[in-house]
Scaffold this motif. Sequence first.
Motif: not given
Length: 264
Positions: A77-83, A160-164, A185-186, A192-197
Amino acid sequence: MSATSYAVRDNLTMLRRSLLHARRYPSLTLNLLLTPVMLLLLFVYVFGDVMSAGMAGGHADRSDYLAYIVPGILLMTVGMTSLGTAVSVATDMTEGIIARFRTMAINRASVLIGHVIGSVIQTMLSLALILAIAVALGFRPDASPVQWLAAAGLMALVSLALTWIAVGIGLVSPNAEGASNLGMPLTMLPLLSSAFVPVNAMPDGFRWFAEYQPFSPAIETLRGLLTGSGAGTKDAVLAVAWSLGLSVLGYLWSKARFNREPNR
């Protein structure tokens, strides 16, 4: 008034503009929130039993898998909002409002800072909504008050990091559509992380990348905080280091690009 007072005033003005824009045009934020909500419902009600059985050696427990994926969904969600921030910045650059700001006696950095602070506030509100949906589905966090504060601080730091980074993407994009494409990519890295497995369940070719990319350490740290099991030192250090490094990189990139950006 001192120069600092003028800068603070300009930052607050630009923050107010960013929040008013989000309130008047909520469709972008709602569209970006739709994906993590749909993924949460999909993985809980469609894949939940199968995934939990695979991770628990044949014993299916959907609630355990829900507790596992919620931290990943939150950071997605953080990545989506920063997009959305990248799209907003690109829109400002193409519609001429930035050219007007350049002619005004305002602090130049406040134009970007207003976007960033406004985006972080929107992100935290979005995370509260996603967390409320997860609780309605059966998620029961076992975090102490201190762990809740640490989790909130981590999510704000990642935001903050992804928003910048998103601001920089918006500044280099030719239009809003280009910003949306460049910012993918955001939204894709959490997949491709440990989000789901778990990372150790991945093929060797992906395991190293998944373990050390920015999202996995943050997800593992957040998972440990929300479940009350505690965050691993290695993951916590990597999460903070990635966030601080990307914040500085995004700030310097955005500032340099904004200062030399010609009027469009």
